[in-house]
Design an enzyme around this catalytic site. Structure first.
Site, short mmCIF file in Angstrom:
data_model
loop_
_atom_site.label_atom_id
_atom_site.label_comp_id
_atom_site.label_asym_id
_atom_site.label_seq_id
_atom_site.Cartn_x
_atom_site.Cartn_y
_atom_site.Cartn_z
CB CYS A 250 -0.90 0.00 1.22
SG CYS A 250 -1.85 -1.54 1.45
CB ALA A 251 3.74 1.71 -2.25
N PRO A 253 2.29 7.51 -0.55
CG PRO A 253 3.13 9.46 0.44
CD PRO A 253 2.29 8.25 0.74
N GLY A 254 4.81 6.68 -1.41
CA GLY A 254 6.06 6.07 -1.86
C GLY A 254 7.27 6.33 -0.99
CE LYS A 256 5.42 4.06 6.23
NZ LYS A 256 4.61 5.15 5.62
CG ASP A 273 -1.76 3.30 -3.87
OD1 ASP A 273 -1.44 3.31 -2.66
OD2 ASP A 273 -2.80 3.84 -4.30
CG ASP A 318 1.94 2.47 5.80
OD1 ASP A 318 1.28 2.44 6.86
OD2 ASP A 318 2.43 3.53 5.36
CB CYS A 371 -0.42 6.47 10.79
SG CYS A 371 -1.76 6.65 9.59
#
Length: 429
Positions: A250-251, A253-254, A256, A273, A318, A371
């Site tokens: 679930c990348a 905005p990229g 990580k 994504d 994520d 988060c």
């Protein structure tokens, strides 16, 4: 009549707040529509600061309006209320009062509220003379969510509520393929920008005072990215071996995936994504950073649509979540989150774990992260997964990653200057 830049920023802030507060639009979407209309980066930064401050302090500001207006503002006064909230915010942010009042009164006229310009002037002048009302730290939280936080974190709940009202610092991630963190820190100091490193995060820099990315030396050349310290810790928690095949499921905005590639160019990373627009923006980020990462659009819960059958050595999930750990950065979460949302989010998280676990090679590691600060999305989610997955084994993380939550580590909002963040590492036996 030409609208001055000062008036235009107040108008933009008022319209953005009105969309968020009264029309149900998200902070990201509302700002995304408003900021490109302003040419000057300083004006865009001011609008964003006013909107965020007004959302964080909206309970106090609304209490002032309720106490100080002779008649309550009606449903048709939503845009005026939004302008007044932005007006209070600019005073508490320390903008020069005379110019701020003049621009806000003119903004009322520009918004078709000339007949109420005198009231705007009187209310803002009063705010320069009298302190605005106080509010309980949890006043902005929905009752059901405040109760849940207290149940999950009885000793830390008040600190969580207070931290979620505060202005967060700015965290940067130095691209070690360009220069080391310490070298970039020296570059910042040469430019007169206050910053400091973090012993536990080798690529991280903390700026006590946020500033537009255009003012960061080397940003366009890929020397640095904006990423909270808690999110940067993911690279250490997953720690894939050299040459590993890695899935960031679930990348967008990229950040990580980019951090992993900056640390080890030998990694073969697939950043996935479900939204094509987010995937394109993610690819733009990788291009700016000059990283060779495969960015694709795909539903992580349905691997048959994108997986080639070759197992991954490491997987990062994520997961979509309540975002309760980042309310200080996304205060609209506390406006729009509903209790019914939680069950749907937990179901999605469980589906992601179940769908992606078969893609992990034996001996590989899966890192589950959110988060969120809610037990049901974090430790309880991992407990349930371990109970139904015989070949999944918990691989403990140390205290660098937060409080021991039993099946993972939980950092709470504001701790170490970072966002609230949960992560759990699993190994396939």
């Amino acid at each position: 009549m030409r609208v001055s830049d000062g008036v235009a920023t107040r108008v933009a802030a008022a319209r953005t707040l009105d969309e968020i507060l009264h029309r149900g639009r998200s902070l990201k979407a509302a700002l995304g529509g408003a900021l490109p209309t302003l040419e000057d980066t300083r004006d865009r930064a001011l609008v964003e600061a006013l909107v965020l401050a007004a959302l964080r302090q909206r309970v106090r500001y609304n209490a002032a309006l309720d106490a100080w207006t002779p008649r309550p503002l009606g449903q048709r006064d939503g845009l005026l209320r939004a302008l007044l909230l932005a007006g209070f915010a600019q005073l508490e942010l320390g903008l020069p009062a005379h110019a701020a009042l003049a621009a806000t009164v003119d903004a009322a006229r520009a918004l078709g509220r000339a007949h109420q310009a005198g009231m705007v002037n009187a209310l803002l002048r009063r705010a320069t003379r009298e302190p605005l009302p106080d509010a309980a730290a949890d006043a902005a939280w929905p009752d059901w969510l405040a109760r849940q936080v207290r149940a999950d974190w009885p000793q830390q709940a008040e600190a969580i509520f207070a931290a979620s009202m505060a202005v967060p610092p700015m965290w940067l991630r130095a691209n070690r393929r360009v220069q080391s963190r310490d070298a970039y820190l020296a570059t910042l100091r040469e430019a007169g920008i206050d910053a400091m490193g973090d012993e536990a995060l080798p690529d991280a820099l903390l700026l006590p005072t946020p500033l537009p990315v255009q003012q960061l030396p080397g940003f366009d050349a890929g020397a640095v990215s904006v990423q909270d310290g808690a999110a940067q810790a993911v690279a250490d928690a997953l720690a894939p071996p050299a040459g590993a095949r890695v899935l960031d499921a679930c990348a967008a905005p990229g950040g990580k995936a980019a951090h992993l590639a900056e640390r080890d160019p030998s990694l073969r990373i697939l950043a996935l994504d479900s939204d094509a627009r987010r995937a394109r923006r993610m690819q733009d980020t990788f291009t700016r950073l000059r990283l060779d990462i495969d960015a694709r659009t795909g539903d992580a819960t349905r691997p048959a649509g994108w997986w080639d059958g070759a197992p991954f050595d490491a997987i990062l999930i994520d997961a979509p979540c309540s975002a309760t750990g980042i309310a200080r950065r996304q205060p609209d979460v506390l406006l729009h989150r509903r209790e019914a949302d939680l069950a749907a989010l937990c179901a999605t998280q469980a589906n992601l774990l179940d769908a992606l676990w078969p893609l992990l090679a034996p001996g590989g590691a899966l890192l589950y992260a959110t988060c969120s600060i809610l037990h049901t999305e974090n430790a309880a989610q991992i407990e349930a997964f371990l109970a139904r997955t015989p070949d999944a084994v918990l691989a403990p993380l140390d205290a660098r990653f937060g409080h021991d939550a039993g099946t993972g580590r939980q950092r709470l909002p504001g701790e170490g200057g970072m966002d609230g963040f949960f992560c759990a590492r699993l190994r396939k036996a």
